[in-house]
Motif scaffolding. Structure first.
Motif, PDB file in Angstrom:
ATOM      1  N   ARG A 257      -0.471 -12.240   1.563  1.00 52.13           N
ATOM      2  CA  ARG A 257      -1.136 -13.099   0.586  1.00 52.13           C
ATOM      3  C   ARG A 257      -0.267 -14.311   0.239  1.00 52.13           C
ATOM      4  O   ARG A 257      -0.768 -15.333  -0.189  1.00 52.13           O
ATOM      5  CB  ARG A 257      -1.399 -12.345  -0.724  1.00 52.13           C
ATOM      6  N   ASP A 258       1.046 -14.141   0.388  1.00 53.25           N
ATOM      7  CA  ASP A 258       2.003 -15.141  -0.104  1.00 53.25           C
ATOM      8  C   ASP A 258       3.024 -15.492   0.966  1.00 53.25           C
ATOM      9  O   ASP A 258       4.117 -15.929   0.648  1.00 53.25           O
ATOM     10  CB  ASP A 258       2.733 -14.570  -1.328  1.00 53.25           C
TER      11      ASP A 258
ATOM     12  N   ARG B 207       7.773  -6.851  -6.054  1.00 51.30           N
ATOM     13  CA  ARG B 207       7.639  -7.944  -5.078  1.00 51.30           C
ATOM     14  C   ARG B 207       9.008  -8.430  -4.601  1.00 51.30           C
ATOM     15  O   ARG B 207       9.208  -8.665  -3.411  1.00 51.30           O
ATOM     16  CB  ARG B 207       6.858  -9.127  -5.662  1.00 51.30           C
TER      17      ARG B 207
ATOM     18  N   ARG C 147      -3.239 -13.290 -10.712  1.00 55.12           N
ATOM     19  CA  ARG C 147      -1.987 -12.734 -11.248  1.00 55.12           C
ATOM     20  C   ARG C 147      -0.932 -13.835 -11.409  1.00 55.12           C
ATOM     21  O   ARG C 147      -0.948 -14.849 -10.705  1.00 55.12           O
ATOM     22  CB  ARG C 147      -1.476 -11.610 -10.332  1.00 55.12           C
TER      23      ARG C 147
ATOM     24  N   ARG D 156       0.833  -1.213   0.000  1.00 61.36           N
ATOM     25  CA  ARG D 156       0.000   0.000   0.000  1.00 61.36           C
ATOM     26  C   ARG D 156       0.863   1.257   0.000  1.00 61.36           C
ATOM     27  O   ARG D 156       0.543   2.239  -0.663  1.00 61.36           O
ATOM     28  CB  ARG D 156      -0.928  -0.003   1.225  1.00 61.36           C
TER      29      ARG D 156
HETATM   30  O1   DC Z   1      -4.002  -6.904   2.980  1.00 58.93           O
HETATM   31  P1   DC Z   1      -4.171  -5.601   2.231  1.00 58.93           P
HETATM   32  O2   DC Z   1      -5.567  -5.379   1.704  1.00 58.93           O
HETATM   33  O3   DC Z   1      -3.661  -4.427   2.979  1.00 58.93           O
HETATM   34  O4   DC Z   1      -3.213  -5.778   0.931  1.00 58.93           O
HETATM   35  C1   DC Z   1      -3.119  -4.778  -0.044  1.00 58.93           C
HETATM   36  C2   DC Z   1      -2.783  -5.373  -1.406  1.00 58.93           C
HETATM   37  O5   DC Z   1      -1.432  -5.813  -1.441  1.00 58.93           O
HETATM   38  C3   DC Z   1      -3.659  -6.526  -1.875  1.00 58.93           C
HETATM   39  O6   DC Z   1      -4.400  -6.143  -3.021  1.00 58.93           O
HETATM   40  C4   DC Z   1      -2.707  -7.625  -2.260  1.00 58.93           C
HETATM   41  C5   DC Z   1      -1.336  -7.087  -2.044  1.00 58.93           C
HETATM   42  N1   DC Z   1      -0.506  -7.934  -1.202  1.00 58.93           N
HETATM   43  C6   DC Z   1       0.286  -8.849  -1.827  1.00 58.93           C
HETATM   44  O7   DC Z   1       0.234  -8.981  -3.043  1.00 58.93           O
HETATM   45  N2   DC Z   1       1.120  -9.623  -1.091  1.00 58.93           N
HETATM   46  C7   DC Z   1       1.185  -9.500   0.239  1.00 58.93           C
HETATM   47  N3   DC Z   1       2.029 -10.267   0.937  1.00 58.93           N
HETATM   48  C8   DC Z   1       0.351  -8.571   0.894  1.00 58.93           C
HETATM   49  C9   DC Z   1      -0.501  -7.799   0.147  1.00 58.93           C
END
Ligand code: DC
Length: 221
Positions: A124-125, A103, A181, A37
């Motif tokens: 997420r990962d 990333r 993605r 973010r």
């Molecule tokens: O959890 P969040 O809604 O604050 O995450 C924001 C964005 O960042 C979400 O669209 C996916 C991405 N994200 C990611 O790709 N990998 C992560 N480890 C954390 C978040």
């Protein structure tokens, strides 16, 4: 050193629960979404196009991301923890986080922070890519409608009014993008415990998560 990896889609309760769990366990808390973010926020501020991967990578390298003692996100030595929750940032962040170069830089940074001690990491990962060897992995889910309503209430509390249908559409669009993605899509790790938080209160989920952590750590001894 123990890593607890918490992954799941937007609105699954991850942030609230990961933060509370880290306090219960006395572990560090790392919100990796806040880092993506912050990069999306800086890109919007600087007028960097969201599809310009090379410029976004340079911006990421120079962002000086850090967390202060109260867990606030700092970027370029400024507290951006409120700005990064705005709808404009939420709308831009999926595209920013889909770039492999962005990333790579953030994942390296996340691993460096994780190496500092016991940590609850949320994203997420985390269980699949950032820390595949994490001792405990939990994947939180909830029905899209439930997640949309939770996010909408959070925004209302922050003074932003969004309609229910609009919120549901935004959540579903972000889910599709994050799961579809090419680079590190949102996916449950094979060895993660999945928890559906839809019918549960925060206290109930927190208790379940703590039980899972203690059982896993006990089994490993
Ligand atoms: O959890 P969040 O809604 O604050 O995450 C924001 C964005 O960042 C979400 O669209 C996916 C991405 N994200 C990611 O790709 N990998 C992560 N480890 C954390 C978040």
């Amino acid at each position: 050193m123990t890593i607890v990896a918490i992954d799941g889609p937007a609105g699954s309760g991850k942030s609230t629960l990961a933060r509370l769990l880290s306090r219960r366990l006395g572990y560090l808390y790392l919100d990796t979404g806040a880092m993506y973010r912050a990069i999306a926020y800086l890109a919007l501020q600087d007028g960097v196009a969201l599809d310009d991967e090379a410029s976004l990578a340079t911006l990421t390298r120079n962002a000086h991301l850090a967390f202060d003692e109260s867990g606030h996100m700092l970027a370029r030595d400024r507290d951006v923890s409120e700005e990064i929750r705005r709808p404009a940032v939420s709308a831009a962040v999926s595209e920013v986080s889909a770039h492999a170069h962005v990333r790579d830089i953030l994942v390296a940074e996340q691993r460096r922070i994780a190496a500092a001690g016991d940590v609850v990491m949320e994203g997420r990962d985390i269980g699949t890519v950032v820390c595949p060897a994490a001792e405990v992995k939990i994947f939180l889910t909830a029905a899209p409608k439930v997640r949309a309503e939770r996010r909408r209430k959070e925004l209302v509390t922050a003074g932003e009014h969004v309609g229910s249908n609009e919120m549901l559409a935004a959540i579903e669009a972000r889910d599709a993008f994050d799961s579809g993605r090419a680079v590190s899509p949102l996916r449950r790790a094979d060895d993660a415990v999945e928890l559906d938080t839809s019918p549960l209160t925060i206290a109930q989920v927190l208790d379940s998560m703590e039980r899972i952590v203690r059982e896993r750590l006990h089994q490993r001894r």
